[in-house]
Design a protein around this motif. Structure first.
Motif, PDB file in Angstrom:
ATOM      1  N   LYS A   1       0.831  -1.207   0.000  1.00  0.00           N
ATOM      2  CA  LYS A   1       0.000   0.000   0.000  1.00  0.00           C
ATOM      3  C   LYS A   1       0.868   1.262   0.000  1.00  0.00           C
ATOM      4  O   LYS A   1       0.605   2.208  -0.750  1.00  0.00           O
ATOM      5  CB  LYS A   1      -0.920  -0.010   1.221  1.00  0.00           C
ATOM      6  CG  LYS A   1      -1.967  -1.105   1.213  1.00  0.00           C
ATOM      7  CD  LYS A   1      -2.780  -1.109   2.496  1.00  0.00           C
ATOM      8  CE  LYS A   1      -3.801  -2.228   2.508  1.00  0.00           C
ATOM      9  NZ  LYS A   1      -4.572  -2.262   3.787  1.00  0.00           N
TER      10      LYS A   1
ATOM     11  N   ALA B   1       1.220   4.108  -3.052  1.00  0.00           N
ATOM     12  CA  ALA B   1       0.991   5.541  -2.841  1.00  0.00           C
ATOM     13  C   ALA B   1       2.246   6.345  -3.168  1.00  0.00           C
ATOM     14  O   ALA B   1       2.162   7.423  -3.779  1.00  0.00           O
ATOM     15  CB  ALA B   1       0.558   5.791  -1.397  1.00  0.00           C
TER      16      ALA B   1
ATOM     17  N   GLU C   1      -7.673   0.234  -1.182  1.00  0.00           N
ATOM     18  CA  GLU C   1      -7.306   1.460  -0.473  1.00  0.00           C
ATOM     19  C   GLU C   1      -6.521   2.387  -1.397  1.00  0.00           C
ATOM     20  O   GLU C   1      -5.587   1.960  -2.075  1.00  0.00           O
ATOM     21  CB  GLU C   1      -6.474   1.156   0.777  1.00  0.00           C
ATOM     22  CG  GLU C   1      -7.275   0.520   1.901  1.00  0.00           C
ATOM     23  CD  GLU C   1      -6.504   0.491   3.214  1.00  0.00           C
ATOM     24  OE1 GLU C   1      -5.542   1.287   3.351  1.00  0.00           O
ATOM     25  OE2 GLU C   1      -6.851  -0.316   4.085  1.00  0.00           O
TER      26      GLU C   1
ATOM     27  N   TRP D   1      -4.616   6.056  -1.114  1.00  0.00           N
ATOM     28  CA  TRP D   1      -4.162   7.118  -0.204  1.00  0.00           C
ATOM     29  C   TRP D   1      -3.983   8.457  -0.911  1.00  0.00           C
ATOM     30  O   TRP D   1      -3.596   9.434  -0.275  1.00  0.00           O
ATOM     31  CB  TRP D   1      -2.848   6.709   0.461  1.00  0.00           C
ATOM     32  CG  TRP D   1      -2.982   5.513   1.356  1.00  0.00           C
ATOM     33  CD1 TRP D   1      -4.116   4.816   1.638  1.00  0.00           C
ATOM     34  CD2 TRP D   1      -1.926   4.855   2.085  1.00  0.00           C
ATOM     35  NE1 TRP D   1      -3.859   3.768   2.490  1.00  0.00           N
ATOM     36  CE2 TRP D   1      -2.516   3.763   2.780  1.00  0.00           C
ATOM     37  CE3 TRP D   1      -0.559   5.069   2.212  1.00  0.00           C
ATOM     38  CZ2 TRP D   1      -1.781   2.911   3.585  1.00  0.00           C
ATOM     39  CZ3 TRP D   1       0.180   4.212   3.016  1.00  0.00           C
ATOM     40  CH2 TRP D   1      -0.421   3.146   3.699  1.00  0.00           C
TER      41      TRP D   1
ATOM     42  N   ASN E   1      -9.674  10.599  -2.657  1.00  0.00           N
ATOM     43  CA  ASN E   1     -10.753  10.376  -1.692  1.00  0.00           C
ATOM     44  C   ASN E   1     -12.089  10.809  -2.295  1.00  0.00           C
ATOM     45  O   ASN E   1     -12.274  11.974  -2.652  1.00  0.00           O
ATOM     46  CB  ASN E   1     -10.497  11.154  -0.399  1.00  0.00           C
ATOM     47  CG  ASN E   1     -11.585  10.906   0.633  1.00  0.00           C
ATOM     48  OD1 ASN E   1     -11.974   9.770   0.851  1.00  0.00           O
ATOM     49  ND2 ASN E   1     -12.065  11.959   1.277  1.00  0.00           N
TER      50      ASN E   1
ATOM     51  N   PRO F   1     -10.060  11.870   5.011  1.00  0.00           N
ATOM     52  CA  PRO F   1      -8.957  10.895   5.067  1.00  0.00           C
ATOM     53  C   PRO F   1      -8.385  10.846   6.476  1.00  0.00           C
ATOM     54  O   PRO F   1      -8.217  11.876   7.132  1.00  0.00           O
ATOM     55  CB  PRO F   1      -7.937  11.459   4.071  1.00  0.00           C
ATOM     56  CG  PRO F   1      -8.724  12.358   3.174  1.00  0.00           C
ATOM     57  CD  PRO F   1      -9.819  12.940   4.017  1.00  0.00           C
TER      58      PRO F   1
ATOM     59  N   LYS G   1      -4.037   5.585   8.732  1.00  0.00           N
ATOM     60  CA  LYS G   1      -4.038   4.168   8.393  1.00  0.00           C
ATOM     61  C   LYS G   1      -3.025   3.447   9.276  1.00  0.00           C
ATOM     62  O   LYS G   1      -1.906   3.906   9.446  1.00  0.00           O
ATOM     63  CB  LYS G   1      -3.680   3.954   6.923  1.00  0.00           C
ATOM     64  CG  LYS G   1      -4.641   4.620   5.951  1.00  0.00           C
ATOM     65  CD  LYS G   1      -6.034   4.017   6.028  1.00  0.00           C
ATOM     66  CE  LYS G   1      -6.958   4.649   4.996  1.00  0.00           C
ATOM     67  NZ  LYS G   1      -8.329   4.079   5.059  1.00  0.00           N
TER      68      LYS G   1
ATOM     69  N   THR H   1      -3.145   9.707   6.045  1.00  0.00           N
ATOM     70  CA  THR H   1      -3.373   9.876   4.607  1.00  0.00           C
ATOM     71  C   THR H   1      -3.857  11.277   4.244  1.00  0.00           C
ATOM     72  O   THR H   1      -3.873  11.624   3.057  1.00  0.00           O
ATOM     73  CB  THR H   1      -4.398   8.853   4.093  1.00  0.00           C
ATOM     74  OG1 THR H   1      -5.629   8.996   4.829  1.00  0.00           O
ATOM     75  CG2 THR H   1      -3.885   7.432   4.288  1.00  0.00           C
TER      76      THR H   1
ATOM     77  N   SER I   1      -1.356  12.966   2.169  1.00  0.00           N
ATOM     78  CA  SER I   1      -1.001  12.473   0.831  1.00  0.00           C
ATOM     79  C   SER I   1      -2.130  12.581  -0.186  1.00  0.00           C
ATOM     80  O   SER I   1      -1.887  12.396  -1.384  1.00  0.00           O
ATOM     81  CB  SER I   1      -0.563  11.003   0.921  1.00  0.00           C
ATOM     82  OG  SER I   1      -1.625  10.188   1.372  1.00  0.00           O
TER      83      SER I   1
END
Length: 320
Positions: free
Chosen positions: A73, A77, A131, A133, A136, A142, A145, A168, A171
């Motif tokens: 993940k 990202a 998911e 990051w 959204n 956000p 995590k 998140t 980001s």
């Protein structure tokens, strides 16, 4: 005294032979299973320690799987952010090029539009295991995590799970619900020189049709745009670029920490396995030597029992 009812020598030889047979069974069991402590009856203390540590080791293997998922993940990202930094850098260079006198701003704006579309594509694609990051689309802001980092057992026997965290909100590039939550969709206030004076302005890079929109000016070129306004957009894009760089640095640090933790957990799991082996594993060199010696003792025991039984037969000669 010589007795035909009680053969003491035979009894002693038989008792010795039984002891040898019992030792042989124990040694053979160790050779066949590979363990000197296979059950609690073999050594209750060692068996208890080994059972607990094996259970903890299984938990550590699960932690490794969780760290692998977390690393995937974070890497996804980070890859998206890295690409976004390159695209925003290109946008910045296009705006600087538009500052030159006589440049066709409309053509440059077309290039900016394609670069913006690329940023949207990057944000929406940077998803792993459901998911994302960087993008959204939820009404929920956000959040932080958590990724499982380690399994711990304290000296008092209590257990706990340590997690690695990443916010998140640092980001997210695009937020379709509230533009102010996305780095590229929110207002960026800047102060820039306008001739001999200083001017302030508010700009945003992408219009994602968010429910709550930004109130500033979208970064886009027109033929009637003044150099002063263009300077403000360049400053705003540069500020966004710095924010993206900081976010990518944070994600890079998280990825590095996950990799270090994963290596540590793997080494720890191996160490625990070796430690358990020292407690319960059988030494095959030693056991093979024992079985040879016991086989010799067994042969001698059988011979001793045979001699003891033969001695009783000598009594018959007294009655001949």
């Amino acid at each position: 005294m010589t007795s035909i009812m009680t053969n003491t020598a035979a009894m002693a030889a038989l008792q010795t032979l039984r002891s040898i047979d019992q030792n042989m069974q124990t040694t053979q069991a160790r050779i066949s299973s590979g363990y000197k402590v296979e059950t609690a009856a073999d050594n209750a203390a060692y068996w208890s320690i080994a059972t607990t540590m094996r259970s903890d080791n299984k938990a550590l293997q699960t932690v490794q799987d969780a760290l692998g998922l977390g690393a995937s993940k974070a890497d996804t990202a980070y890859t998206g952010l890295e690409s976004a930094v390159d695209v925003v850098s290109d946008i910045k260079s296009k705006l600087v090029a538009a500052r030159e006198p006589g440049v066709d701003k409309e053509k440059i704006n077309q290039e900016l539009s394609e670069l913006k579309n690329q940023l949207k594509s990057i944000s929406e694609s940077a998803s792993f295991s459901g998911e994302n990051w960087l993008y959204n689309a939820s009404t929920t802001a956000p959040g932080v995590k958590e990724m499982v980092g380690s399994f711990n057992r304290a000296s008092d026997g209590s257990v706990s799970v340590t997690t690695l965290k990443f916010d998140t909100s640092e980001s997210v590039l695009i937020d379709t619900d509230d533009a102010n939550r996305g780095i590229l969709t929110r207002d960026t206030a800047v102060t820039y020189a306008s001739g001999t004076t200083t001017t302030t302005g508010t700009y945003y890079l992408l219009n994602a049709d968010s429910t709550t929109t930004a109130s500033g000016t979208e970064i886009a070129l027109t033929t009637s745009m003044s150099d002063s306004e263009l300077d403000g957009m360049i400053s705003a894009v540069d500020t966004m670029l710095q924010t993206l760089t900081d976010s990518a640095s944070t994600l890079g640090a998280i990825s590095s920490r996950i990799e270090m933790q994963n290596n540590f957990v793997a080494d720890l799991s191996d160490t625990i396995e070796k430690g358990v082996g020292r407690l319960v594993d059988a030494d095959m060199n030693e056991e093979s030597t024992k079985i040879k010696a016991l086989q010799t003792q067994q042969q001698l025991g059988i011979q001793s029992l045979s001699i003891a039984n033969t001695n009783a037969e000598s009594i018959l000669k007294l009655f001949q």
